[in-house]
Scaffold this motif. Structure first.
Motif, PDB file in Angstrom:
ATOM      1  N   ASP A  59       0.824  -1.212   0.000  1.00 44.34           N
ATOM      2  CA  ASP A  59       0.000   0.000   0.000  1.00 44.34           C
ATOM      3  C   ASP A  59       0.861   1.266   0.000  1.00 44.34           C
ATOM      4  O   ASP A  59       0.458   2.301   0.536  1.00 44.34           O
ATOM      5  N   THR A  60       2.032   1.181  -0.634  1.00 48.36           N
ATOM      6  CA  THR A  60       2.910   2.351  -0.711  1.00 48.36           C
ATOM      7  C   THR A  60       2.155   3.527  -1.335  1.00 48.36           C
ATOM      8  O   THR A  60       1.495   3.372  -2.360  1.00 48.36           O
ATOM      9  N   GLY A  61       2.267   4.682  -0.699  1.00 43.00           N
ATOM     10  CA  GLY A  61       1.578   5.884  -1.174  1.00 43.00           C
ATOM     11  C   GLY A  61       0.403   6.254  -0.297  1.00 43.00           C
ATOM     12  O   GLY A  61       0.033   7.420  -0.205  1.00 43.00           O
ATOM     13  N   ALA A  62      -0.200   5.247   0.359  1.00 41.80           N
ATOM     14  CA  ALA A  62      -1.348   5.516   1.229  1.00 41.80           C
ATOM     15  C   ALA A  62      -0.908   6.363   2.419  1.00 41.80           C
ATOM     16  O   ALA A  62       0.214   6.252   2.902  1.00 41.80           O
ATOM     17  N   VAL A  63      -1.814   7.222   2.873  1.00 43.36           N
ATOM     18  CA  VAL A  63      -1.532   8.117   3.997  1.00 43.36           C
ATOM     19  C   VAL A  63      -2.469   7.762   5.143  1.00 43.36           C
ATOM     20  O   VAL A  63      -3.682   7.604   4.949  1.00 43.36           O
ATOM     21  N   ALA A  64      -1.897   7.628   6.337  1.00 41.86           N
ATOM     22  CA  ALA A  64      -2.682   7.272   7.525  1.00 41.86           C
ATOM     23  C   ALA A  64      -3.382   8.497   8.087  1.00 41.86           C
ATOM     24  O   ALA A  64      -2.871   9.613   8.014  1.00 41.86           O
ATOM     25  N   TYR A  65      -4.536   8.278   8.683  1.00 42.80           N
ATOM     26  CA  TYR A  65      -5.299   9.350   9.321  1.00 42.80           C
ATOM     27  C   TYR A  65      -4.522   9.926  10.504  1.00 42.80           C
ATOM     28  O   TYR A  65      -4.484  11.140  10.708  1.00 42.80           O
ATOM     29  N   ARG A  66      -3.886   9.035  11.254  1.00 38.60           N
ATOM     30  CA  ARG A  66      -3.042   9.436  12.381  1.00 38.60           C
ATOM     31  C   ARG A  66      -1.866   8.465  12.478  1.00 38.60           C
ATOM     32  O   ARG A  66      -1.925   7.351  11.975  1.00 38.60           O
ATOM     33  N   LYS A  67      -0.800   8.897  13.150  1.00 36.53           N
ATOM     34  CA  LYS A  67       0.438   8.100  13.212  1.00 36.53           C
ATOM     35  C   LYS A  67       0.215   6.721  13.835  1.00 36.53           C
ATOM     36  O   LYS A  67       0.823   5.737  13.424  1.00 36.53           O
ATOM     37  N   ASP A  68      -0.682   6.643  14.840  1.00 31.22           N
ATOM     38  CA  ASP A  68      -0.897   5.341  15.491  1.00 31.22           C
ATOM     39  C   ASP A  68      -1.441   4.305  14.517  1.00 31.22           C
ATOM     40  O   ASP A  68      -1.260   3.104  14.700  1.00 31.22           O
ATOM     41  N   ARG A  69      -2.111   4.751  13.445  1.00 25.88           N
ATOM     42  CA  ARG A  69      -2.642   3.805  12.446  1.00 25.88           C
ATOM     43  C   ARG A  69      -1.499   3.142  11.669  1.00 25.88           C
ATOM     44  O   ARG A  69      -1.627   2.017  11.209  1.00 25.88           O
ATOM     45  N   VAL A  70      -0.391   3.869  11.498  1.00 24.67           N
ATOM     46  CA  VAL A  70       0.763   3.293  10.798  1.00 24.67           C
ATOM     47  C   VAL A  70       1.346   2.170  11.652  1.00 24.67           C
ATOM     48  O   VAL A  70       1.558   1.054  11.166  1.00 24.67           O
ATOM     49  N   LYS A  71       1.571   2.470  12.928  1.00 24.45           N
ATOM     50  CA  LYS A  71       2.142   1.446  13.835  1.00 24.45           C
ATOM     51  C   LYS A  71       1.256   0.212  13.854  1.00 24.45           C
ATOM     52  O   LYS A  71       1.734  -0.917  13.794  1.00 24.45           O
ATOM     53  N   ALA A  72      -0.056   0.415  13.922  1.00 23.98           N
ATOM     54  CA  ALA A  72      -0.992  -0.712  14.031  1.00 23.98           C
ATOM     55  C   ALA A  72      -0.998  -1.577  12.776  1.00 23.98           C
ATOM     56  O   ALA A  72      -1.322  -2.761  12.850  1.00 23.98           O
ATOM     57  N   SER A  73      -0.645  -1.000  11.620  1.00 26.26           N
ATOM     58  CA  SER A  73      -0.762  -1.729  10.351  1.00 26.26           C
ATOM     59  C   SER A  73       0.570  -2.245   9.810  1.00 26.26           C
ATOM     60  O   SER A  73       0.593  -2.907   8.776  1.00 26.26           O
ATOM     61  N   THR A  74       1.684  -1.960  10.493  1.00 23.07           N
ATOM     62  CA  THR A  74       2.990  -2.336   9.961  1.00 23.07           C
ATOM     63  C   THR A  74       3.151  -3.851   9.874  1.00 23.07           C
ATOM     64  O   THR A  74       3.752  -4.357   8.936  1.00 23.07           O
TER      65      THR A  74
END
Length: 469
Positions: free
Chosen positions: A341-356
């Protein structure tokens, strides 16, 4: 599209948000000329087209038969937001056309049938998109969106003195629906843009009513007063006149793109721009107004884009930097479950951590789509790198197993990259200053020359050094 040479990455992209006049319409692919407003805003800024390009590419890949979905159902409003955002990205004209080709035949599902159901905000937004997509809003799948919007815009009474209530609501948009009236200030701003560009006789009244929704501090509220209220103006400190960052930002964008240069609009934009800039946090981010009340990429993107159009480039760039931090680019040796999903932007930073580790959960995909759609706009003002991308080994030779320093130059501020050598890698992000980054990598075994690499989403550079066992 991969730009493997740095000049293309840092060049201002050929842009396209339509602020077209009411002239001829062509059915050609919608890779329009850039809107004069966006072109002017970016002219003096050195920007990196990469983050908005990869965000747009991801959004294009999320379309299902030319439409974005929410909960498995077509979401016409979100699809239009995506189409308008993609129209600002150089190589997405074909996607805008594909969205239009799917949306146009189903436009009644979004704007209503025009008799029992007719939704003012949807008509305004659809008319705005039609123009961006190089279509004719006065004949969109056979529907005259402008006439329908005029029908939903309250008329100026013949004698305001004898009909004060009609005068108070003149220019205000209303839904016609058995489900109620949900017209609001954001819809009003799209109506002003659509009616102004169509040179409608009702544009002036719609604009004047919109300007009444601006409070003394400069912000725009999100909702109107009840239709029978004698005053229809924003009154600071009164319930229903609370500040709304998203509404203010979208009003600014639509007023700028309407091309209305009247003193009233120029003054309103100046006040709104000052208020918006005052709400930006030191990080560059913006907090959504109540009830959301959270710092997030959606609000930051619409606010940053609006400030960019007002030529407040510093504020726009700061917002873009913060958004870019929430766009994970975990590729090559640094790959994670988010790589696809390169290019997608998370709503908030915690969403990135949760999806890594898990990837974007199916239940969260809608949120990522909404965040990325707006992020495409906010990322238009991401600052470019100072330099060509390159990597330098501090040492010419070293022993296997040693940790050796590598220096990376030419990363744009907040740009994600992967530094790697056989057997080791490290994720890095470009500094706000754009200065060099120094990291250590552990050298592998084997008497031979080894290559150190730095890779971004669309570029790479390499160096080498001798390794001895």
């Amino acid at each position: 599209m991969h730009h493997l040479n740095r000049p293309l990455r840092t060049a201002t992209a050929v842009l396209a948000t339509a602020a077209l006049g009411a002239g001829a319409f062509a059915a050609a692919p919608a890779s329009a000329e850039p809107s004069p407003a966006l072109r002017a805003a970016r002219a003096a800024a050195s920007t990196d087209s990469t983050p908005s390009t990869i965000a747009a590419t991801w959004i294009a890949g999320e379309l299902s038969n030319g439409l974005l979905t929410t909960g498995g159902q077509p979401d016409f409003g979100l699809t239009i937001d995506a189409g308008m955002a993609l129209s600002t990205v150089a190589d997405q004209g074909g996607t805008v056309t594909a969205i239009n080709n799917s949306l146009e035949p189903r436009i009644a599902d979004y704007v209503g049938d025009g008799t029992k159901e007719s939704y003012a905000g949807a008509l305004a937004k659809a008319a705005t998109f039609a123009r961006v997509a190089k279509q004719n809003p006065t004949s969109y799948n056979g529907v005259n969106l402008i006439t329908r919007l005029e029908e939903r815009t309250a008329d100026v009474p013949a004698d305001p003195a004898t009909e004060p209530q009609k005068a108070a609501i003149a220019g205000r948009i209303f839904d016609k629906s058995e489900f109620g009236n949900y017209a609001n200030v954001i819809g009003q701003s799209y109506a002003v843009r659509a009616l102004t560009l169509a040179q409608s006789t009702e544009a002036g009244a719609a604009r004047d009513f919109l300007l009444k929704q601006q409070c003394a501090s400069g912000y725009f509220r999100g909702s109107f007063d009840k239709a029978d209220a004698p005053s229809q103006s924003c009154t600071e400190g009164v319930a229903g006149s609370e500040a709304d960052v998203d509404a203010t930002a979208l009003v600014v964008t639509n007023l700028v793109e309407s091309g209305d240069k009247s003193p009233a609009v120029v003054g309103a934009l100046a006040k709104a721009g000052t208020w918006l800039a005052s709400k930006q946090r030191g990080s560059g981010a913006f907090r959504a107004s109540a009830p959301v009340s959270q710092i997030n990429t959606n609000t930051t993107a619409v606010a940053g884009y609006a400030l960019g159009l007002l030529k407040n480039r510093d504020a726009a760039m700061k917002a873009a930097l913060w958004i870019r931090k929430n766009q994970p680019v975990d590729k090559y040796k640094c790959r994670t479950a988010l790589t696809k999903d390169t290019g997608a932007v998370a709503y908030r930073k915690d969403r990135v951590k949760a999806s890594t580790t898990t990837g974007i959960p199916a239940t969260a995909r809608d949120e990522w789509r909404r965040a990325t759609t707006q992020a495409v706009l906010g990322l238009q003002f991401a600052p470019a790198s100072k330099d060509q991308l390159r990597i330098v080994s501090v040492r010419k030779q070293a022993r296997s197993g040693e940790n050796v320093q590598f220096q990376v130059f030419g990363l744009a501020p907040s740009e994600s990259a992967c530094m790697q050598v056989k057997g080791d890698f490290v994720r890095v992000k470009g500094k706000k200053t754009g200065d060099k980054i120094v990291r250590k990598l552990q050298l592998p075994a084997g008497n031979q020359r080894r290559v150190g690499l730095v890779k971004t989403s669309d570029d790479e550079a390499r160096t080498s050094l001798r390794v001895f066992n």
